[in-house]
Scaffold this motif. Sequence first.
Motif, mmCIF file in Angstrom:
data_model
loop_
_atom_site.group_PDB
_atom_site.id
_atom_site.type_symbol
_atom_site.label_atom_id
_atom_site.label_comp_id
_atom_site.label_asym_id
_atom_site.label_seq_id
_atom_site.Cartn_x
_atom_site.Cartn_y
_atom_site.Cartn_z
ATOM 1 N N LEU A 1 27.940 -43.272 42.432
ATOM 2 C CA LEU A 1 27.555 -42.710 41.126
ATOM 3 C C LEU A 1 26.442 -43.569 40.570
ATOM 4 O O LEU A 1 26.603 -44.788 40.448
ATOM 5 C CB LEU A 1 28.747 -42.757 40.160
ATOM 6 C CG LEU A 1 29.799 -41.674 40.268
ATOM 7 C CD1 LEU A 1 30.909 -41.943 39.231
ATOM 8 C CD2 LEU A 1 29.173 -40.297 39.995
ATOM 9 N N LYS A 2 25.334 -42.972 40.219
ATOM 10 C CA LYS A 2 24.195 -43.756 39.739
ATOM 11 C C LYS A 2 23.781 -43.336 38.322
ATOM 12 O O LYS A 2 24.259 -42.330 37.805
ATOM 13 C CB LYS A 2 22.988 -43.561 40.666
ATOM 14 C CG LYS A 2 23.227 -44.027 42.079
ATOM 15 C CD LYS A 2 21.931 -44.152 42.865
ATOM 16 C CE LYS A 2 21.505 -45.576 42.923
ATOM 17 N NZ LYS A 2 20.429 -45.855 43.884
ATOM 18 N N CYS A 3 22.855 -44.077 37.758
ATOM 19 C CA CYS A 3 22.337 -43.742 36.429
ATOM 20 C C CYS A 3 20.870 -44.145 36.371
ATOM 21 O O CYS A 3 20.347 -44.775 37.271
ATOM 22 C CB CYS A 3 23.117 -44.472 35.343
ATOM 23 S SG CYS A 3 23.011 -46.251 35.542
ATOM 24 N N ASP A 4 20.216 -43.774 35.264
ATOM 25 C CA ASP A 4 18.821 -44.186 35.069
ATOM 26 C C ASP A 4 18.754 -45.711 34.880
ATOM 27 O O ASP A 4 19.701 -46.304 34.362
ATOM 28 C CB ASP A 4 18.247 -43.505 33.809
ATOM 29 C CG ASP A 4 18.030 -42.018 34.044
ATOM 30 O OD1 ASP A 4 17.933 -41.617 35.231
ATOM 31 O OD2 ASP A 4 17.984 -41.272 33.057
ATOM 32 N N PRO A 5 17.623 -46.283 35.211
ATOM 33 C CA PRO A 5 17.496 -47.727 35.023
ATOM 34 C C PRO A 5 17.607 -48.084 33.541
ATOM 35 O O PRO A 5 16.984 -47.427 32.703
ATOM 36 C CB PRO A 5 16.091 -48.051 35.556
ATOM 37 C CG PRO A 5 15.392 -46.760 35.717
ATOM 38 C CD PRO A 5 16.429 -45.710 35.865
ATOM 39 N N GLY A 6 18.403 -49.096 33.218
ATOM 40 C CA GLY A 6 18.603 -49.494 31.826
ATOM 41 C C GLY A 6 19.789 -48.781 31.207
ATOM 42 O O GLY A 6 20.287 -49.162 30.157
ATOM 43 N N ASP A 7 20.253 -47.751 31.881
ATOM 44 C CA ASP A 7 21.432 -47.035 31.393
ATOM 45 C C ASP A 7 22.654 -47.474 32.220
ATOM 46 O O ASP A 7 22.535 -48.357 33.061
ATOM 47 C CB ASP A 7 21.203 -45.524 31.516
ATOM 48 C CG ASP A 7 22.045 -44.773 30.480
ATOM 49 O OD1 ASP A 7 22.930 -45.393 29.863
ATOM 50 O OD2 ASP A 7 21.782 -43.560 30.303
ATOM 51 N N TYR A 8 23.795 -46.848 31.952
ATOM 52 C CA TYR A 8 25.000 -47.193 32.708
ATOM 53 C C TYR A 8 25.751 -45.929 33.063
ATOM 54 O O TYR A 8 25.534 -44.871 32.466
ATOM 55 C CB TYR A 8 25.876 -48.164 31.897
ATOM 56 C CG TYR A 8 26.580 -47.545 30.713
ATOM 57 C CD1 TYR A 8 25.872 -47.159 29.568
ATOM 58 C CD2 TYR A 8 27.957 -47.360 30.728
ATOM 59 C CE1 TYR A 8 26.522 -46.607 28.482
ATOM 60 C CE2 TYR A 8 28.613 -46.800 29.638
ATOM 61 C CZ TYR A 8 27.892 -46.436 28.520
ATOM 62 O OH TYR A 8 28.523 -45.880 27.451
#
Lengths: 377, 377, 377, 377
Positions: C101-108
Amino acid sequence: MHVGPVTIDYDVLVAGLRGDTGFTSQEFVEAMSFSLKYLRKLMGADETYQPFIIPGGGTSAMESVASLLRRGDKVLVVSNGVFGDRWKAIFNRYSVAVDVLKCDPGDYVKPDDVEKAVKDEKYTLVAMTHVETSTGVREPVEAVAKRIRDKVELIAVDGVSSVGAEAVKAKDNQIDVYLTASQKAIGVPPGAGLLVLSERAVSRLSDESVAGYYLNLKNWVDVMRNLEDGKASYFATLPVQLIFMLAKAFELMDKEGLENRIKRHERVAQGVRAGLESMGLEIVAKRPETYSNTVTGVMVKKANPSEVLKAVLSEGLELAPGVHPALAGKYFRIGHMGWVTPNDVMTTIAVLERVLKRMGEPVNLGEGVRAVQLTYS
Amino acid sequence: MHVGPVTIDYDVLVAGLRGDTGFTSQEFVEAMSFSLKYLRKLMGADETYQPFIIPGGGTSAMESVASLLRRGDKVLVVSNGVFGDRWKAIFNRYSVAVDVLKCDPGDYVKPDDVEKAVKDEKYTLVAMTHVETSTGVREPVEAVAKRIRDKVELIAVDGVSSVGAEAVKAKDNQIDVYLTASQKAIGVPPGAGLLVLSERAVSRLSDESVAGYYLNLKNWVDVMRNLEDGKASYFATLPVQLIFMLAKAFELMDKEGLENRIKRHERVAQGVRAGLESMGLEIVAKRPETYSNTVTGVMVKKANPSEVLKAVLSEGLELAPGVHPALAGKYFRIGHMGWVTPNDVMTTIAVLERVLKRMGEPVNLGEGVRAVQLTYS
Amino acid sequence: MHVGPVTIDYDVLVAGLRGDTGFTSQEFVEAMSFSLKYLRKLMGADETYQPFIIPGGGTSAMESVASLLRRGDKVLVVSNGVFGDRWKAIFNRYSVAVDVLKCDPGDYVKPDDVEKAVKDEKYTLVAMTHVETSTGVREPVEAVAKRIRDKVELIAVDGVSSVGAEAVKAKDNQIDVYLTASQKAIGVPPGAGLLVLSERAVSRLSDESVAGYYLNLKNWVDVMRNLEDGKASYFATLPVQLIFMLAKAFELMDKEGLENRIKRHERVAQGVRAGLESMGLEIVAKRPETYSNTVTGVMVKKANPSEVLKAVLSEGLELAPGVHPALAGKYFRIGHMGWVTPNDVMTTIAVLERVLKRMGEPVNLGEGVRAVQLTYS
Amino acid sequence: MHVGPVTIDYDVLVAGLRGDTGFTSQEFVEAMSFSLKYLRKLMGADETYQPFIIPGGGTSAMESVASLLRRGDKVLVVSNGVFGDRWKAIFNRYSVAVDVLKCDPGDYVKPDDVEKAVKDEKYTLVAMTHVETSTGVREPVEAVAKRIRDKVELIAVDGVSSVGAEAVKAKDNQIDVYLTASQKAIGVPPGAGLLVLSERAVSRLSDESVAGYYLNLKNWVDVMRNLEDGKASYFATLPVQLIFMLAKAFELMDKEGLENRIKRHERVAQGVRAGLESMGLEIVAKRPETYSNTVTGVMVKKANPSEVLKAVLSEGLELAPGVHPALAGKYFRIGHMGWVTPNDVMTTIAVLERVLKRMGEPVNLGEGVRAVQLTYS
């Protein structure tokens, strides 16, 4: 940011981690030889000067000057404060006559006054303090030396809070004794006094001097010459591990460059004063021309200096108490010598700002640190 | 196996790795307080004695005894060699009269002779050397003290090569000054002189003494009292990092136990002598009752002592040259103090056996090491 | 102010100066026993958890989690950046299935999303990163654990940039594996991975796991139990000197108090962000609730991050480059973990202000340092 | 005199006292570059070999050899004892087939037998142990390599107890992997595995290998190349401070000269065996041609080995227990690697003589030490 012993670099401390190296070992002899040679350079002396590294510190180096005096000699002490008075206290223990020129706290003895004093009286020795550690005042030793050089036999300068951080020119100013201690601007633990003697001074070493035994430079002079020449030599045991640290400190100093080092201290001192003044604080040294590169005394109005010291210590900043009796309870001191940088200045001013504000001293929060920023931009 | 500075334990050296601890810091004050208290114990002194830890070493501690003398006082020096003669050289720098009792090299001054000397003349001070580092001879200071105690005002003992390794009982023997240096049997780098003064001695501290300034115990006595009481105090800067090492060494000493420590030194010295004698070598100290726990001088017939020193050094063993002028070129010295063990003895004797054999000295290979084995079995 | 290895306290480094202490020595066994016990406390674990200290660092600790997996197991990786992706890269080397599971950079990654993921699929292990070192984003591991605890067998948290600086509660949140490395907020040189396993996790150690040999916790578990019980034990050689440093760091940590330590990190992080924001800089972590106590990523508009790093280094400040590929060349990182204080924050912000200003970044000189002053007043 | 971790020189330990030097610092990169280059020399490798310094120790270096293997490969392990068996235990964790050649304890596997084994079966890798730490037996790896070079793809040698003390010639003997650990004959604390790979070995690094992640040399190879070229590089954090110690140890090694170093170890080992044999003790290694320079196993008849270890420790001598299961309780081990000298041999034999005598072992007091003396005369 103590006035001394200053914070020691770990590279220097670690150089002393030698367990089985005695005073006859080649390593020790080499460290002494290098250190003696470098000491000459540090003092602005040339080959005609004899360097000494002896046990003790600033006071033992000062007392070793008695090696140059004989019963009945007259000494003039130029005192700007506590450590000027120390010259007097030392000479008073010997059969020599001592006169003292003094000034108001925060001020300095004017070259004119010294010149006048040596006109009326024949002094063997005039003893001065380059930077008075108790107030942070710098005496214009060059100017004084110029005025009196022809009228007195010997000139001695206590450079404890100047050597390594201020311009020191023993040769150019024909100063006969320039001395310091390991734990000040050189950045080594306490344990050694360092000095150079002019040829004229060396020629006064004799059995007829008033000096005792351990601090009698006549007993050390051959040891120093031998060690500089790479030969093990003994009079009394030198602080072996400390000498390894000293050699390391001198190596680092040489790498930085003496001129760069002095400029760095000047820059650091400027930042400290800019920060303090922008906060609205008064500096003990009254005249800008006597501001030193190494020590700044700071007057406080509301805050209790000893409470300030405790409070800043709890925030990781060590400062020093004021010790001039005439200003007792009215000031504290910032030492800025050794491996200090603009970052240390910023930390110092930042902590002081917050602590003094908290203690009711009228300071504008943020003004001190802004001034430091402007100084270094 | 040097006579000093001895090999320093790394735990001790490492205790000095403190970069930002000044002389007013709580840590330093605690280290001094502990060290001063322990020094009393080490000297066999009680609360009536005042301990001092001053910059320098053995010689500065010896010269500080001038703090007890006044112009015109008479001093008797009991000299078994180079460091006995040093007492004389020191007192000769002051306005006091000095008489000296001497003996043949390797011998000692008999208590009878000291007793006789103090009958005919009124001495303020009798100064002795517990173990003469130049020969390894131990003076029976207890016996001497007993004979003269009623006839002289002050008794001073130079314990530089004894304190920490021989039984030292200042109080029981009513000795007024017992002194040593950091770099000997205490096992700390050079840089401090340590001494205790009896009440009688302390009462002699005054402005009227012949002493100078830095080594004048009058200037230090309040500092020592304050530090022992846990209060920061200043006269001149003490060797801060060295004091941390000293406190560590005292801590380790306390862990070993003073009695155990002295027994260990005794056992080590026995092994050294057993090894030497089985090799067929002659010991400088002529009489077994004067053998010391700390230093053994070794006479050689064929080998050149300075060549021996170089050769053993290349095999990892550091010994010390002979320095008694009357035996110049005829002996070398083994120091066995500090953290020495039977293993060091074995190494020392083994290397010496091989090196001396190689140099033509008549030694039986294997006999020395066998004797060491028998000593420790 | 590096993200790791962080600046090491000399008291910690010096604890490793032990030359002849092997892995069977009593001192080493004691240091391990103490460290293992303290590690439990540090992780918010109780006696039901088994602590491990193994060679290597964060990555070796992460890979040791393979000891809990068997051929065919399914793993869900919750990744906020570079070190989340590292979990994937590790598990990909083994015969297990890996979802990410991934997210945008700087997000979680939101707890909701994790919850959803574990509904549809049966995972043996969910692996997360507490603080993502590449961005400074803190994952709400407590919240995630609460949502998924009943649906998965094992939960593992990489606490490399959190343990010792953020609240860590393995037991309360029923996390099965919590791990870190010696060189991060613990303040020890790199060389060890540290982790705790729940009973459930320990029960999965078996010869059937997919793990290799050296990082197979089955091979270490008895060694850890023996050492904690004070018994020397061997599987492969542990980094002896490093363990002495670790024990020292834990001792200092215990002295400070874990809660105080976490508060200090929080306070330091607040100062850093206040300074940056007042300068007008953007922080990489997008949401305040994910700001971490240990790492802050800083976006720059005009200045080149690698030039910034060089420039601040020349003023005595070490920062770290940005490493998230999606933000390459757009940011740098400030690490604020270990023995950091408000003074370090002031220095950091002051140097950054001056350097960024010089490099054309739109910052108001003096605003950053003023904000730091206000934070700590 | 431990088999490892060996006693570490303080000059080496002190080199690690660096508090703020991270893995991207120029100092670290230089220390790695120098160490990688020197490692090649130490292994008798040339530029065609790729050096690696990875976290962990001997076992992690051994396991990294899995990076060269693919599913289904066949491995032959030549085992003389505990650490030969470790090769097997490691490979058993991977999907490769493992055959083992064994011998009696104290004996070694004959080159003939290895040659025979590789005739009948096609092996990808033959793994050997140069010096078996559990028995002190040295395998003639040169002879073995010569016999099998043409028949197998890869030859790996565990040089943990040989590199730095025995002749090591990776290139001349066309050995593909030679490995060791920091804490053995190199004399550095435990924390790193060191190895070189031949070109053939490097060409086998691929994503298809059976290896995991952290010990997968494919992940490290570019980092090593970059660091050797002076460029900072990261895969996982290296033990920074340890690398500074390693570089220092290599510097000291280079100063001594590799050939001198090996001769010194040989000479030390001869003295140890001469002492033991003259005492009447039996050595574990059965054949003189397999005596090693680094480890000597000693059989005892009456004395209990673990009691011997305790007793010698109380006399300042650390030895190691016997660990070969077939000889359990019948022997102990003397390690003689690192900065050992004839003086250490003398101490070791002297203490053993006395302790064994005391414990009823039939030894002639004085015979061991006499033999050591004769060896070094």
